[in-house]
Scaffold this active site. Structure first.
Site, PDB file in Angstrom:
ATOM      1  N   PHE A 129      -3.856   3.709 -19.145  1.00  0.00           N
ATOM      2  CA  PHE A 129      -4.090   2.824 -18.349  1.00  0.00           C
ATOM      3  C   PHE A 129      -5.650   2.774 -18.228  1.00  0.00           C
ATOM      4  CE2 PHE A 129      -4.976   0.708 -14.234  1.00  0.00           C
ATOM      5  CZ  PHE A 129      -3.901  -0.369 -13.910  1.00  0.00           C
ATOM      6  N   ASP A 201      -1.738  12.130 -14.418  1.00  0.00           N
ATOM      7  CA  ASP A 201      -1.665  10.816 -13.839  1.00  0.00           C
ATOM      8  C   ASP A 201      -0.253  10.266 -13.333  1.00  0.00           C
ATOM      9  OD1 ASP A 201      -1.445   8.261 -12.635  1.00  0.00           O
ATOM     10  OD2 ASP A 201      -3.467   7.646 -13.952  1.00  0.00           O
ATOM     11  N   TYR A 226       1.388   2.527  -4.007  1.00  0.00           N
ATOM     12  CA  TYR A 226       1.934   1.117  -3.737  1.00  0.00           C
ATOM     13  C   TYR A 226       2.925   0.832  -4.839  1.00  0.00           C
ATOM     14  CZ  TYR A 226      -2.019   0.587  -6.960  1.00  0.00           C
ATOM     15  OH  TYR A 226      -2.924   0.806  -8.152  1.00  0.00           O
ATOM     16  N   LYS A 227       2.978   1.637  -5.985  1.00  0.00           N
ATOM     17  CA  LYS A 227       4.064   1.125  -7.011  1.00  0.00           C
ATOM     18  C   LYS A 227       5.569   1.773  -6.322  1.00  0.00           C
ATOM     19  CE  LYS A 227       0.558   1.245 -10.521  1.00  0.00           C
ATOM     20  NZ  LYS A 227      -0.378   1.526 -11.447  1.00  0.00           N
ATOM     21  N   ARG A 375       7.143  -6.622 -19.170  1.00  0.00           N
ATOM     22  CA  ARG A 375       7.639  -5.087 -18.541  1.00  0.00           C
ATOM     23  C   ARG A 375       8.807  -5.677 -17.227  1.00  0.00           C
ATOM     24  NH1 ARG A 375       3.153  -1.603 -15.960  1.00  0.00           N
ATOM     25  NH2 ARG A 375       2.886  -3.383 -14.634  1.00  0.00           N
TER      26      ARG A 375
HETATM   27  C1  LIG Z   1      -1.633   1.560 -11.453  1.00  0.00           C
HETATM   28  C2  LIG Z   1      -2.413   2.791 -12.248  1.00  0.00           C
HETATM   29  C3  LIG Z   1      -3.538   3.069 -11.869  1.00  0.00           C
HETATM   30  C4  LIG Z   1      -4.504   2.326 -10.560  1.00  0.00           C
HETATM   31  O1  LIG Z   1      -5.510   2.904 -10.262  1.00  0.00           O
HETATM   32  P1  LIG Z   1      -6.046   2.321  -8.992  1.00  0.00           P
HETATM   33  O2  LIG Z   1      -7.497   3.009  -8.639  1.00  0.00           O
HETATM   34  O3  LIG Z   1      -4.958   2.593  -7.802  1.00  0.00           O
HETATM   35  O4  LIG Z   1      -6.126   0.962  -8.935  1.00  0.00           O
HETATM   36  C5  LIG Z   1      -4.115   4.089 -12.364  1.00  0.00           C
HETATM   37  N1  LIG Z   1      -3.700   4.964 -13.432  1.00  0.00           N
HETATM   38  C6  LIG Z   1      -2.666   4.214 -13.907  1.00  0.00           C
HETATM   39  C7  LIG Z   1      -1.876   5.221 -14.980  1.00  0.00           C
HETATM   40  C8  LIG Z   1      -1.798   3.372 -13.345  1.00  0.00           C
HETATM   41  O5  LIG Z   1      -0.475   3.086 -13.508  1.00  0.00           O
END
Ligand SMILES: *Cc1c(COP(=O)(O)O)cnc(C)c1O
Length: 416
Positions: A129, A201, A226-227, A375
């Site tokens: 990400f 992560d 939030y996911k 997705r």
């Molecule tokens: C959704 C996601 C994030 C989001 O980071 P935020 O700081 O909460 O916006 C980070 N890393 C991964 C792998 C994600 O899927």
């Protein structure tokens, strides 16, 4: 071969089926984007009213004590711990994933600098990400100490890329695009053999797949709520540090919430013992409170049961799309092997963006990620087998009818 009647029967005898009632979704919508923003837990509205009307409106400043606001990051961290294989008082819910990554990355680099300052490489996947990569870049730029990023192009290349020059392996357990799932225990062991530390992560793992941080010997973990955890838009993230590493160094965001005596108002910083030192400043209480509603739903089941259903749902979706969309240019990018699959399924399509928009128009909500990736997230708490069947049929229809070619599906929105 499965039929729609089979799906109805599967739903009718699904022991997780009743959990659907814990969530509120609009009529006529099949929501396959819980991997991006979880659905609303039914109790969240009542809880939000309570926080705003009673705790804030009536309790005012006293609610920091009387409503337990100050203790929320730790208290909710303990409720989350069970889902990720962490222990009591080892997790706090706070800040964002990006910010928590900054904290643990600096901490890990400082631990390594004390042990072996020649280690300057941070290994991660190019398809990680983006924020994870950006945060490493920004930190390396800030430190000016010769840290560099080693990006690998395929998950299979990770083991060979982690070596004796590696300070930290930053690994997202489930890839946000492909849904590829890494073996946490195996990669952690490999990293440790080379003397590297691991940061996991868990954004697409927490609440999606069983995670065993302690059992895997992991060093640091971060992730969002939030996911799959259904904490609400922008709800605070979490951070976990293995207890033996936690007190070795300061984390860099030394705000007053991480001080051992927050209201001592002392002129010098002294970090709290334990995971509390990973807090920085005042927390968004209204948003944080919603996280609890998301976590409550998980307490009515366990990750093993959720995992079984998740695999059955993703299997069914893959089977249906492959059986019905053979003539269309769709490529499955999610691993077929269960041990390597998270809880979403991705297909590449040259016009993936427009196809997703046309599907959303029909009430089947998935999302799109560059390049060309469609997705579909399968959240076993509120997704049924018949939903999967109907979503696949909607995709067939959008593709067979060329509905996605309509002009209005081609224009990119700000959030895809
Ligand atoms: C959704 C996601 C994030 C989001 O980071 P935020 O700081 O909460 O916006 C980070 N890393 C991964 C792998 C994600 O899927």
């Amino acid at each position: 071969m499965t039929t729609r009647e089979d799906c109805l029967a599967l739903d009718a005898r699904d022991p997780l089926g009743p959990l659907r009632e814990e969530f509120v979704l609009p009529e006529g919508v099949i929501y396959l984007d819980g991997n991006s923003l979880g659905a609303r837990p039914r109790p969240a509205l009542q809880r939000a009213r309570e926080v705003v009307e009673k705790e804030w409106g009536e309790g005012l400043i006293g609610s920091w004590n009387s409503a337990g606001w100050r203790a929320l990051p730790e208290r909710l961290g303990n409720r989350l711990a069970r889902l990720i294989g962490a222990g009591e008082d080892e997790v706090v819910i706070t800040d964002t994933t990006s910010i928590n990554l900054f904290k643990v990355l600096v901490a890990a680099l400082r631990v390594q600098a004390d042990r072996d300052p020649s280690r300057k490489v941070i290994v991660t996947e190019r398809s990680n990400f983006p924020t994870d990569i950006y945060m490493v870049e920004g930190l390396a730029d800030m430190l000016q100490q010769g840290y560099s990023l080693r990006l690998v192009d395929a998950p299979e290349e990770l083991p060979a890329a982690i070596g004796t020059d590696t300070a930290v392996a930053l690994i997202t357990q489930v890839n946000y695009k492909t849904g590829h799932l890494h073996d946490m225990a195996a990669l952690t062991a490999l990293a440790h053999e080379c003397g590297a530390l691991t940061i996991w992560d868990l954004c697409h793992s927490a609440g999606a797949v069983p995670v065993d941080l302690k059992g895997s010997g992991a060093d640091y973990a971060i992730g969002c709520t939030y996911k799959y955890l259904n904490g609400g838009p922008g709800s605070p993230a979490f951070v976990w540090v293995a207890p033996h590493l936690r007190e070795l160094v300061w984390q860099p965001l030394t705000g007053w919430w991480g001080h051992v005596r927050q209201f001592g108002m002392e002129a010098r910083y002294e970090p709290a013992p334990g995971i509390g030192r990973y807090l920085c400043g005042t927390q968004p209480i209204t948003s944080l409170a919603m996280v609890e509603c998301g976590l409550e739903a998980f307490e009515k089941t366990d990750m093993q049961a959720l995992r079984e259903k998740s695999l059955a749902l993703t299997d069914l979706f893959i089977e249906r799309v492959r059986a019905r969309c053979g003539e269309h240019p769709l490529t499955l990018v999610t691993p077929l092997e269960h041990a390597r699959r998270g809880s979403h399924v991705s297909f590449e399509h040259p016009e993936g963006y427009a196809v997703i928009q046309a599907l959303i128009d029909r009430g089947v909500i998935g999302d799109y990620r560059e390049p060309r990736i469609m997705r579909f997230g399968f959240t076993p708490l509120y997704t049924g087998f018949t939903d999967v069947w109907d979503a696949a049929e909607a995709l067939v229809d959008v593709l067979d009818s060329d509905a996605w070619r309509a002009e209005r599906f081609m224009t990119r929105k700000q959030v895809t």
